[in-house]
Structure formats: structure tokens, C-alpha cells
Write an enzyme that holds these catalytic residues in place. Sequence first.
Site, PDB file in Angstrom:
ATOM      1  N   PHE A  63       0.935  -1.043  -0.052  1.00  0.00           N
ATOM      2  CA  PHE A  63       0.079   0.017   0.348  1.00  0.00           C
ATOM      3  C   PHE A  63       1.240   1.451  -0.438  1.00  0.00           C
ATOM      4  O   PHE A  63       0.058   1.803   0.277  1.00  0.00           O
ATOM      5  CB  PHE A  63      -1.337  -0.002   1.330  1.00  0.00           C
ATOM      6  N   TYR A  64       1.854   1.130  -0.346  1.00  0.00           N
ATOM      7  CA  TYR A  64       2.685   2.622  -0.198  1.00  0.00           C
ATOM      8  C   TYR A  64       2.793   3.254  -2.291  1.00  0.00           C
ATOM      9  O   TYR A  64       3.367   3.378  -2.639  1.00  0.00           O
ATOM     10  CB  TYR A  64       4.093   1.671  -0.014  1.00  0.00           C
ATOM     11  N   GLY A  65       1.800   3.787  -2.413  1.00  0.00           N
ATOM     12  CA  GLY A  65       1.258   4.742  -3.559  1.00  0.00           C
ATOM     13  C   GLY A  65       0.012   5.290  -2.986  1.00  0.00           C
ATOM     14  O   GLY A  65      -0.571   5.149  -1.848  1.00  0.00           O
TER      15      GLY A  65
END
Length: 343
Positions: A63-65
Site C-alpha cells: 500500500f505504499y502508493g
Amino acid sequence: MVHNTAKLGAAASDVVVAKVAHGLMSMTLRPTPVTDEEAFAAIKAGIDALPVGAKLFLNSAEFYGQGFSTANLELVARFFEKYPDYADRTFLSVKGGTLPGQLVSDGSRENLRRSVDAILKALRGTKRLDLFEPARRDSNYEIEQYAESLNEMVKEGKFDYIGLSEVNAETVRRAHKVMPVAAVEIEVSLQAYEEQTKDVIATCKELSIAVIAYSPLGLGLLTGHIKSRLDIDESDYRRLFSRFQDENIGHNLQLVDALASIATRKGITLAQLSIAWVGALGDHIIPLPGSSNVKRALENLVAGDVELSAEDLAEIAQLLEKYPRKGARYRDSISDKQLLLWN
């Protein structure tokens, strides 16, 4: 060239990594992600600085976007497509287990499997998923239920090693009885060193588990570049955190100013002092700063070679007593125990 290394735990005890890891979150979890050229240069420079036989521990997440997308993993895939020979020189740890596009944990067997499959799809076969860790423990599921799901996927060859993130010492102990935990990721810094944190560090040492210490720079406060809340952009999530509020940040910066004098005396940067202090907490501690800049990435790695004397550590301990952090790690309305499931 950096020299100091560390080892992971459990089944990964033969894996040698640099003493300082590289967090990739800042490359994509921002309004304007950095260019591939800049991101690739930072990752590649770190790998090139390692001694023979050591890997660079890379930390990413599903979920690093923006919109909590897989953009970070897609960037990782593009890097290894361009530099395929570097895949075996890195150790890739990825957090997951949240609902798609959300930061809500779902520890069901179905969602954990969905998450791992989404990670593998984003990587496109360019790099082995070395370690998977649920980002937060879902209190609807016992850790033993997690173990059943994770062990199953390891046996299927989806990834090699199991990690945990933001769990307490008792959960680590329970988990390790039923699955081989290679690493536990928690926040550790001169601004985040509570009793619960110390308990996790001690338990992991007892059980020979590596501690991946994220945010060793106190979300940037321990770099010396933040002089007031006005230095933080209005769109920056840190503006929401209690330790950066006007009534707290002035006090917290007193510790930073005092530490700066020690760093100057030793001929290192404040950031390097902060990372070195975290690393000095144990051979099993691997500080995890993040950077998308070549100079900063190398500065962070070199901090793993900084030696702090007993006198240095005693002086820093006195400063921590004099200037304890004011404000919660996140928000005052949510205690550390509630947010991080210290139960």
C-alpha cells in the site's frame, strides 16, 4: 564501502544483510513520487556500497502508493527489470494484509492470500518475495490463525520467510512457538523508545529474531532539518501527529539540539548519530531509515559503521531522561496501545 552487517532470525539466520536497511516508502507515498532515475540511483548506490556476501534489506508494502496502491512494488519491479543482476544482492521485505486500497487490517486466510498474490503480481517475477509481514495484527484473528495461513503459503513457495509488524512482546512469543519468525518491524528511535518497545527488543533477542527498527530518525525530527512545525508542508501527514504540534515540538527539539552537539564532536551528522544509537541497542537490531536521495541513502548506510562509546551512550541516556518526548507517537486521541495493538 560499508562494513558492519547483521543477520536475520529463525530460518533466515544464514542471511547476511547490511547493518542499516533501506525503506522505500518515501519514493512513492507522496503527492509527487520521485522519478525512476532518482529512486533507482538511491537503491543501486546502496547495493554497490555493500561488502561481498551481504545483501541490502529493502522494505516495501502493498500500500505504499497514492490511494494505497501497489505503486511502490511496481517501482521495485522496474528497478529489477533494469538491473536484474541486483536481485540476488537484496533481501525484499513487504508488508501487506490490509484491505485493497485501505489501511484496514484483515487477517483472514482469504485476504492474506489475496495480499501476497497482489504483491507477487506487482513484482512481475523480477524479484523473489523474501519476507512477508502482516502490516498490523487484526484483533479478530489469533496469531495462531495467522501462523496457519502464513506457514501454508511458505510451503507453497509464495515467499520464503515470515515477519511481524507492530506487535507486542507476548504476541511475538506466541507467534514464534508456531511459526519461524525471522524479523519483527517496530518503530525505534530516540523519540520512540517506550517500555513496550524495550520488551519487544528483549524478547526478540532471547528468541534470536531480528528487529527491523523503522523511523530511526523520528519521522525526520532527528535529522536537524525541522526547526519548527512551519518546516513541515501543510499536506504532510506528520502535521497530524501529536509530537509535531506547536505545544510539543519546541520541547522535542531541545533533545535534537542537545544531540547535535554530540554529533558535531564525533564528526558525524545528527542523522548518523540517531541511526547509530538505534543500531547500538543490539546486534539483532537493523535500523530502517528511508530515502530517495543517493547522498542521504549512503549517509544512512555509513551510520551502521559508527561506533558509540559507553560514554556516548551514557550521555545520550541522560538526555533522554531530561527531554522525554512530549505528545503521542501519532495522535493523542489514539493511545500507542490502541493503535499498535500492544495487547
